[in-house]
Design a protein around this motif. Structure first.
Motif: not given
Length: 273
Positions: A134-142, A155-166, A169-172
């Protein structure tokens, strides 16, 4: 004049003849050995079936034009229950057609961003394996795909839960809750790539806006309006401009709109036949 041999000479000649006959009689000639049999021709090689997954189903994109504009929008729509994702590091090349064949995907688009050192910039996860943090400085969304559903997170404060297939992160974030999330209509025009979530996360559309010229394409505001009109509930902008590209498998072959510049990651989507 007639020459006559002496009796002694005649005796010597007779003796030599007898010796020669005896030598011939004592000499044995071995019969020739039979030639070795010819080896049988090699059996035809048995070819193993291709390894890996079966080729994804062909796709037929919806192609839209915008009145007064010189770019076209290709829309690849699919249900997440039938989709399998793979992210490939193409190491700053333009080879999305090669990714299409190697992954046996239905279509391939360019992925997220990269920094000035050409390192991936922004979170990228596929099948629980992190390719970039994760790139906090990039911002945007996941945008996260898990359990056959897609959702777009801040993206701010994002924490990925287990089991994600994909996760990418991008913006905006272009669309949130079915509404445009871009304030201005201004900004540069450029070729664009975006992911749109519909049907409460059950369906997705990959959007590729490309023109005949390098700088033809919508502004981010125009792209957001277009996605809202299509019914997108959430949408995320991926890398664009010269990075925009797509390759897809269709009946009878494959087609490609290669990126005009190098990319770092390519997102391959394989749909069940």
């Amino acid at each position: 004049m007639t020459l006559r041999a002496s009796p002694k000479a005649l005796l010597s000649m007779a003796a030599l003849a007898l010796l020669g006959a005896a030598a011939l009689a004592s000499r044995r000639i071995a019969p020739s050995a039979p030639a070795p049999p010819e080896p049988p021709p090699p059996a035809p090689a048995t070819l193993s079936p291709p390894q890996g997954p079966a080729a994804g189903a062909p796709v037929q994109p919806e192609v839209m034009t915008v009145e007064g504009e010189d770019y076209r929008v290709h829309v690849f729509a699919f249900r997440l229950a039938n989709a399998h994702f793979e992210v490939v590091d193409v190491e700053m090349s333009r080879d999305i057609a090669g990714v299409l064949e190697r992954t046996r995907a239905s279509f391939v688009i360019n992925g997220g961003f990269f920094d000035r050192q050409r390192r991936p910039e922004g979170l990228v996860v596929v099948d629980g394996r992190e390719l970039a943090p994760l790139a906090p400085s990039l911002g945007g969304g996941v945008l996260v795909v898990s359990g056959g559903r897609a959702a777009l997170h801040d993206a701010a404060g994002f924490v990925l839960s287990p089991g994600a297939h994909l996760a990418v992160q991008g913006l905006p974030r272009l669309v949130l809750s079915g509404r445009r999330n871009v304030r201005s209509d201004g900004g540069p025009r450029a070729e664009r790539t975006a992911l749109c979530v519909l049907d409460r996360g059950r369906r997705m559309e990959a959007i590729v806006a490309r023109g005949d010229r390098a700088q033809s394409g919508p502004t981010l505001g125009l792209l957001a309006d277009m996605l809202v009109a299509r019914g997108c509930e959430q949408a995320l902008n991926l890398d664009g401009g010269p990075s925009t590209g797509v390759a897809w498998r269709e009946d009878g072959g494959a087609r490609e709109m290669a990126p005009r510049g190098p990319i770092r990651h390519a997102i391959a989507v394989r749909l069940d036949p």
